[in-house]
Scaffold this active site. Structure first.
Site, mmCIF file in Angstrom:
data_model
loop_
_atom_site.group_PDB
_atom_site.id
_atom_site.type_symbol
_atom_site.label_atom_id
_atom_site.label_comp_id
_atom_site.label_asym_id
_atom_site.label_seq_id
_atom_site.Cartn_x
_atom_site.Cartn_y
_atom_site.Cartn_z
ATOM 1 C CE1 TYR A 3 -11.794 -47.569 -61.183
ATOM 2 C CE2 TYR A 3 -9.593 -48.475 -61.479
ATOM 3 C CZ TYR A 3 -10.931 -48.642 -61.130
ATOM 4 O OH TYR A 3 -11.379 -49.878 -60.715
ATOM 5 C CB SER B 95 -8.959 -50.952 -58.219
ATOM 6 O OG SER B 95 -8.171 -51.305 -59.338
#
Length: 257
Positions: A155, A142
């Site tokens: 995350y 990501s």
């Protein structure tokens, strides 16, 4: 088909039941790959498989990647069915909100187990087979692995770990001619955020804000990420390893002013 560059190649994709994983499965199918599609939702996997115009029909594999035995079974069934593995796409992942003030250890463990530990486990199990085929790995990371964002602490940490794992594994496996790379999507229109707790209005506002937070003025589509995954897995990227490739509309390059 004009471009069958993956004909005869076996591709295992995790998290293939929706979003980027589903788009990646369909894209590889167009390129002639033999597919093993892994996920937790069998019905969704069946739907994705039915939309993959490829022969043989994709192998459907259900299992929980945080369970070591089930993860090993996914790989063993792929090898038993196809006899080899050429490409591993580690796509499965989850996102949870929380800052350094309120992210519980339970949340941290859950995010790290799915997004990091499961990738570590499946990749290490797959390595002997990838060495045999001189195959490669593409990890779905990501932009959060490249840049820090508030409110998604675990995350961001997990995706940064995925990027470092990508680089370390690439160096370890380079002498064996096995490549390891990652893609780093920005906001992509999938069900990831809604399944993490956003309601419809929150998600619509989130996508609207993406017009300002991404240099190209919009969120991405899963097919755009899928195309980059396939490129990295292909012979077109034969001299690329240890790379983390942003597919984020320029978000990683932006600085607030």
């Amino acid at each position: 088909m004009a471009d069958m560059q993956f004909a005869g190649k076996v591709v295992l994709i995790t998290g293939a039941s929706s979003g980027i994983g589903a788009a990646t499965a369909k894209h590889f199918a167009k390129l002639g790959a033999s597919l093993a599609l892994a996920g937790r939702n069998r019905e969704n996997l069946k739907k994705v498989a039915s939309e993959c115009d490829v022969n043989p029909t994709p192998l459907i594999l259900t299992g929980e990647l945080t369970n070591e035995d089930e993860t090993k079974a996914l790989l063993d069934k792929t090898i038993a069915h196809y006899g080899k593995l050429d490409v591993l796409v580690n796509n499965a992942g989850v996102i949870e909100t929380g800052s350094v003030e309120n992210t519980s250890l339970e949340q941290y463990d859950r995010v790290m187990n799915v997004n990091v530990r499961s990738i570590y486990n499946l990749t290490t199990l797959a390595v002997p087979h990838l060495i045999e085929t001189k195959g490669n790995v593409v990890n779905v990371s990501s932009v959060n692995g490249i840049r820090a964002f508030p409110g998604v602490l675990a995350y961001c940490m997990a995706k940064a770990a995925v990027d470092q794992f990508t680089r370390c594994a690439a160096l370890d496996l380079a002498p064996k001619q096995v490549r390891v790379n990652s893609v780093n999507p920005g906001v992509t229109v999938t069900n990831l955020h809604t399944t993490s707790g956003m309601n419809k209005e929150q998600y619509e506002n989130f996508l609207k804000r993406s017009e300002q937070t991404h240099a190209l003025g919009r969120p991405g589509q899963p097919e755009e990420v899928a195309g980059t995954i396939a490129f990295l897995a292909s012979d077109h990227a034969s001299f690329i390893t240890g790379a983390s490739v942003p597919v984020d509309g320029g978000r990683h390059a932006m600085c607030p002013r």
